[in-house]
Design a protein around this motif. Structure first.
Motif, PDB file in Angstrom:
ATOM      1  N   ARG A 150      44.687  -2.640   1.879  1.00 17.16           N
ATOM      2  CA  ARG A 150      45.857  -3.412   2.287  1.00 17.16           C
ATOM      3  C   ARG A 150      45.533  -4.897   2.437  1.00 17.16           C
ATOM      4  N   SER A 186      60.022   4.876   0.028  1.00 14.14           N
ATOM      5  CA  SER A 186      58.630   5.088   0.416  1.00 14.14           C
ATOM      6  C   SER A 186      58.255   6.561   0.288  1.00 14.14           C
ATOM      7  N   ASN A 189      54.710   9.643   4.871  1.00 14.92           N
ATOM      8  CA  ASN A 189      53.415   9.107   5.272  1.00 14.92           C
ATOM      9  C   ASN A 189      52.629  10.075   6.152  1.00 14.92           C
ATOM     10  N   GLN A 198      51.969   1.285   0.979  1.00 16.35           N
ATOM     11  CA  GLN A 198      53.071   0.968   1.877  1.00 16.35           C
ATOM     12  C   GLN A 198      53.404  -0.519   1.871  1.00 16.35           C
ATOM     13  N   SER A 201      56.895  -1.783  -0.100  1.00 14.10           N
ATOM     14  CA  SER A 201      58.239  -1.929   0.465  1.00 14.10           C
ATOM     15  C   SER A 201      58.446  -3.337   1.000  1.00 14.10           C
ATOM     16  N   ASN A 222      62.975   5.430   3.953  1.00 13.00           N
ATOM     17  CA  ASN A 222      61.670   5.883   4.422  1.00 13.00           C
ATOM     18  C   ASN A 222      61.806   7.294   4.995  1.00 13.00           C
ATOM     19  N   GLU A 256      57.675   4.247  -4.333  1.00  9.03           N
ATOM     20  CA  GLU A 256      56.298   3.861  -4.006  1.00  9.03           C
ATOM     21  C   GLU A 256      55.275   4.397  -4.993  1.00  9.03           C
TER      22      GLU A 256
END
Length: 345
Positions: A150, A186, A189, A198, A201, A222, A256
């Motif tokens: 990330r 998404s 999760n 993630q 988004s 989501n 996603e």
């Protein structure tokens, strides 16, 4: 004589075990005459230095751990393993996959590293690190690589996809096709874990705003935690229900990942919603089923990403300073059959 050991060679040569190890590995600080003597005795005894003995003498494990939070047989994980293995195996390293499928097991893995470094380097796949995890890694001597991470915090080097660039391209395509209301879907999760995908988004919404879409024309769908669903199909059906009841009424959505996009298309068809006539869909990955599904998507290459990450590890292990420690890779848009111009009904 039974099985010949390194110690047998050392006794015959009249030197220490470590001198034999250094000589047979071609390291310096060994007298040339002594080296020749050791090599001759080893040849006479048909002795070959094992990797474990070499590792013990050098202080290296010759192992690199690759930390996952998903099954190894997924398209992305297996591809990243392939690329990383290709490079590391050529240099004598074993690649050790470790799977932590929950926040608790992930934290337990990091806690186990305290005083117990059992690899020469660590590659963390598709995750960001908590402050505690960064603190633990800072106490080790291991280079730490963020693979599809990330961000760069806590990593000595990273290889990542440029999410913002990809989502900007997706919104441009949908805008050019006349879609006035758009959405992002998404994946379900895993509670407590932050995955790099993630970020899409957030990047999608940012791109939409910058290209003139109002907040009332954008929606993020989501589905929440995976624990709430029995299967991906159940999660996809839940998302379809949300799309149908949405006040935004998106005529196009980005998803996603490809595998969830394919599940979503199947669920939409059960509701008699046609793709792309009624709604356009863009995925992300370009994994093996994407061409068969005719899915418009973004192509990324985790095999090549793995090769780059492995080269970063090898350089860091010999103390080299990387000219470009944080690499961002481009994901290219592949147009197929799931996107079309918006026709106002």
């Amino acid at each position: 004589m039974g099985r010949i050991t390194l110690h047998d060679v050392a006794e015959a040569a009249g030197v220490s075990d470590s001198t034999v190890s250094r000589a047979l590995r071609g390291l310096d600080k060994v007298n040339p005459k002594t080296r020749i003597k050791i090599e001759e005795i080893a040849k006479q005894y048909h002795f070959v230095l094992s990797r474990s003995a070499s590792s013990l003498a050098s202080g290296k494990t010759m192992k690199v751990t690759m930390l996952f939070t998903e099954a190894l047989n997924t398209w992305f994980n297996s591809s990243s393993l392939q690329g990383t293995y290709e490079v590391l195996s050529e240099h004598g390293y074993d690649l050790i996959p470790h799977i932590a499928q929950s926040a608790t097991s992930l934290n337990n893995y990091f806690e186990s590293l305290i005083g117990n470094q059992n690899s020469d380097a660590l590659m963390v796949v598709s995750l960001s690190l908590t402050e505690r995890q960064r603190d633990i890694l800072g106490r080790t001597s291991m280079p730490v690589i963020g693979f599809d991470s990330r961000g760069i915090e806590g990593f000595d080097a990273t290889v990542r996809i440029d999410e913002e660039d990809a989502m900007a391209a997706a919104v441009r395509l949908l805008n050019s096709l006349g879609h006035r209301n758009i959405g992002f879907v998404s994946m379900p999760n895993v509670s407590g874990l932050l995955f790099s995908s993630q970020l899409r988004s957030e990047a999608f919404r940012k791109a939409a705003r910058s290209q003139g879409y109002s907040e009332n024309a954008i929606e993020h769908f989501n589905p929440g935690s995976r624990d709430e669903f029995r299967s991906m199909d159940d999660a996809a059906s839940s998302v379809v229900a949300s799309i149908l009841s949405s006040p935004v009424h998106p005529s196009a959505i980005c998803v996603e990942t490809d595998d969830f996009a394919v599940a979503l298309i199947s669920s939409l068809r059960r509701f008699d919603i046609r793709v792309p006539q009624d709604i356009s869909i863009i995925g992300f990955d370009d994994y093996s089923l994407a061409p068969l599904a005719g899915l418009t998507t973004f192509h990324q290459n985790p095999v090549e990403m793995g090769r780059i990450a492995a080269q970063q590890i090898l350089s860091l292990l010999v103390g080299e300073q990387l000219a470009q420690p944080h690499v961002k890779m481009h994901a290219s848009l592949v147009l197929r059959d799931t996107t079309a111009a918006f026709l106002d009904k």
